[in-house]
Design an enzyme around this catalytic site. Structure first.
Site, PDB file in Angstrom:
ATOM      1  N   ARG A  87       1.345  -9.067  13.341  1.00 34.33           N
ATOM      2  CA  ARG A  87       0.695  -8.048  12.491  1.00 34.33           C
ATOM      3  C   ARG A  87      -0.297  -8.712  11.537  1.00 34.33           C
ATOM      4  O   ARG A  87      -1.377  -8.185  11.293  1.00 34.33           O
ATOM      5  CB  ARG A  87       1.754  -7.258  11.717  1.00 34.33           C
ATOM      6  CG  ARG A  87       2.471  -6.229  12.592  1.00 34.33           C
ATOM      7  CD  ARG A  87       3.765  -5.761  11.967  1.00 34.33           C
ATOM      8  NE  ARG A  87       3.605  -5.085  10.706  1.00 34.33           N
ATOM      9  CZ  ARG A  87       4.548  -5.011   9.774  1.00 34.33           C
ATOM     10  NH1 ARG A  87       5.728  -5.567   9.980  1.00 34.33           N
ATOM     11  NH2 ARG A  87       4.322  -4.367   8.654  1.00 34.33           N
TER      12      ARG A  87
ATOM     13  N   ARG B 294      -8.552   0.815  10.156  1.00 31.66           N
ATOM     14  CA  ARG B 294      -8.078  -0.551  10.371  1.00 31.66           C
ATOM     15  C   ARG B 294      -8.983  -1.338  11.301  1.00 31.66           C
ATOM     16  O   ARG B 294      -8.701  -2.481  11.595  1.00 31.66           O
ATOM     17  CB  ARG B 294      -6.705  -0.466  11.031  1.00 31.66           C
ATOM     18  CG  ARG B 294      -5.562  -0.797  10.123  1.00 31.66           C
ATOM     19  CD  ARG B 294      -4.313  -0.421  10.879  1.00 31.66           C
ATOM     20  NE  ARG B 294      -3.222  -1.243  10.556  1.00 31.66           N
ATOM     21  CZ  ARG B 294      -2.192  -0.817   9.813  1.00 31.66           C
ATOM     22  NH1 ARG B 294      -2.179   0.383   9.307  1.00 31.66           N
ATOM     23  NH2 ARG B 294      -1.201  -1.616   9.596  1.00 31.66           N
TER      24      ARG B 294
ATOM     25  N   LYS C 219       0.829  -1.221   0.000  1.00 35.55           N
ATOM     26  CA  LYS C 219       0.000   0.000   0.000  1.00 35.55           C
ATOM     27  C   LYS C 219       0.852   1.255   0.000  1.00 35.55           C
ATOM     28  O   LYS C 219       0.531   2.216  -0.691  1.00 35.55           O
ATOM     29  CB  LYS C 219      -1.043   0.009   1.110  1.00 35.55           C
ATOM     30  CG  LYS C 219      -0.556  -0.140   2.509  1.00 35.55           C
ATOM     31  CD  LYS C 219      -1.754  -0.243   3.457  1.00 35.55           C
ATOM     32  CE  LYS C 219      -1.284  -0.485   4.876  1.00 35.55           C
ATOM     33  NZ  LYS C 219      -0.483  -1.725   5.016  1.00 35.55           N
TER      34      LYS C 219
ATOM     35  N   ARG D 241      12.837  -1.870   8.980  1.00 41.19           N
ATOM     36  CA  ARG D 241      11.909  -1.572  10.073  1.00 41.19           C
ATOM     37  C   ARG D 241      11.985  -2.638  11.155  1.00 41.19           C
ATOM     38  O   ARG D 241      12.040  -3.817  10.845  1.00 41.19           O
ATOM     39  CB  ARG D 241      10.475  -1.486   9.529  1.00 41.19           C
ATOM     40  CG  ARG D 241      10.116  -0.106   9.054  1.00 41.19           C
ATOM     41  CD  ARG D 241       8.804  -0.026   8.329  1.00 41.19           C
ATOM     42  NE  ARG D 241       7.692  -0.732   8.944  1.00 41.19           N
ATOM     43  CZ  ARG D 241       6.463  -0.765   8.432  1.00 41.19           C
ATOM     44  NH1 ARG D 241       6.211  -0.111   7.302  1.00 41.19           N
ATOM     45  NH2 ARG D 241       5.497  -1.415   9.016  1.00 41.19           N
TER      46      ARG D 241
ATOM     47  N   ARG E  72      12.083  -5.970   2.955  1.00 46.20           N
ATOM     48  CA  ARG E  72      11.811  -4.537   2.773  1.00 46.20           C
ATOM     49  C   ARG E  72      12.918  -3.662   3.371  1.00 46.20           C
ATOM     50  O   ARG E  72      13.433  -3.895   4.445  1.00 46.20           O
ATOM     51  CB  ARG E  72      10.496  -4.155   3.448  1.00 46.20           C
ATOM     52  CG  ARG E  72      10.299  -2.645   3.382  1.00 46.20           C
ATOM     53  CD  ARG E  72       9.002  -2.147   3.874  1.00 46.20           C
ATOM     54  NE  ARG E  72       8.392  -2.934   4.893  1.00 46.20           N
ATOM     55  CZ  ARG E  72       7.093  -2.914   5.138  1.00 46.20           C
ATOM     56  NH1 ARG E  72       6.313  -2.158   4.410  1.00 46.20           N
ATOM     57  NH2 ARG E  72       6.591  -3.634   6.096  1.00 46.20           N
TER      58      ARG E  72
END
Ligand code: AP5
Ligand code: MG
Length: 214
Positions: free
Chosen positions: A171, A88, A13, A160, A127
């Protein structure tokens, strides 16, 4: 254009939001980025969010709704907005509905990008993010030209802390329990646009634009 991206962690996203924001000339508002920046600056908001983020849990609704209420009141949102990572929960979605009613605005679409669980895990594991401008790279699928340095702003690239270990699983399970119900919620309102995220970044972008009829 008033848009939301409410898709699983690691589905792309942030990557798509950067393109969509440019394409439609609207601000890209990421609650995750806002919390990470607050954390880096050690503000009260950052300290409140820290424990939840590190554990892979959601920051309490009242905190998150408050920052979105303030952000949507800023002048650059008058021409539209793109929310990345909000709402969310159903409580957040209801709060957004109320906020937009007061602002006399309607949502144009809720974008859902579908990516399989193995791909989500691989995307998060690899990532890399620019500490300065937030641009996302991937060690395998799209590394920066010079290792450790952002192509766009020459900022420092980091991984991260919530992309490692058990936080990633947490998550994903929080998404399933608390955010996935929003798919039905927006489908019932005829706002849902579902796109396959298992394709090249530019192909995902083209499908989103097409689904918006733009
Ligand atoms: P947040 O920052 O929103 O994280 P997230 O939802 O877990 O989503 P990500 O940022 O991990 O993934 P993304 O979908 O943006 O993927 P990306 O484009 O980077 O939230 C973090 C935390 O903040 C939450 O856990 C929570 O604690 C808190 N929070 C935030 N909002 C909240 C809210 N509303 N309420 C309560 N708490 C909240 O892509 C991932 C990787 O894949 C990248 O490496 C990218 O290069 C690569 N990639 C992207 N697209 C493709 C593609 N098509 N093919 C191959 N690789 C791709
Ligand atoms: Mg993101």
């Amino acid at each position: 254009m008033n848009l939301i991206l409410m898709v699983p962690p690691g589905s792309g996203k942030g990557t798509q939001a950067a393109f969509l924001g440019q394409r439609f000339g609207i601000p890209h508002i990421s609650t995750g980025d806002m919390f990470r920046e607050a954390l880096q600056q050690k503000t009260e908001l950052g300290l409140k969010a820290k424990g939840y983020m590190e554990a892979g849990q959601l920051v309490p609704d009242e905190v998150t709704i408050g920052i979105i209420r303030d952000r949507l009141a800023e002048p650059d949102c008058e021409k539209g907005f793109l929310l990345d990572g909000f709402p969310r929960t159903v409580v957040q979605a209801e709060a957004l509905k109320e906020l937009l009613k007061k602002l006399n605005r309607d949502l144009d679409a809720a974008i859902n990008i579908e990516v399989s669980r193995p791909s989500l895990l691989a995307r998060m594991a690899g990532r890399l993010v620019c500490r300065n401008c937030g641009a996302a790279y991937h060690a395998e699928y799209g590394p920066p030209q010079i290792s450790g340095i952002c192509d766009k702003c020459q900022g420092e690239i980091y991984q991260r802390s919530d992309d490692a270990g058990p936080t990633v699983e947490k998550r994903l399970s929080v998404y399933e329990a608390q955010t996935a119900p929003l798919i039905d919620y927006y489908e019932k309102q005829n706002l849902l646009r579902t796109i396959s995220g298992e394709q090249e970044v530019q192909a995902v972008f083209a499908d989103i634009v097409q689904s918006l009829g733009a």
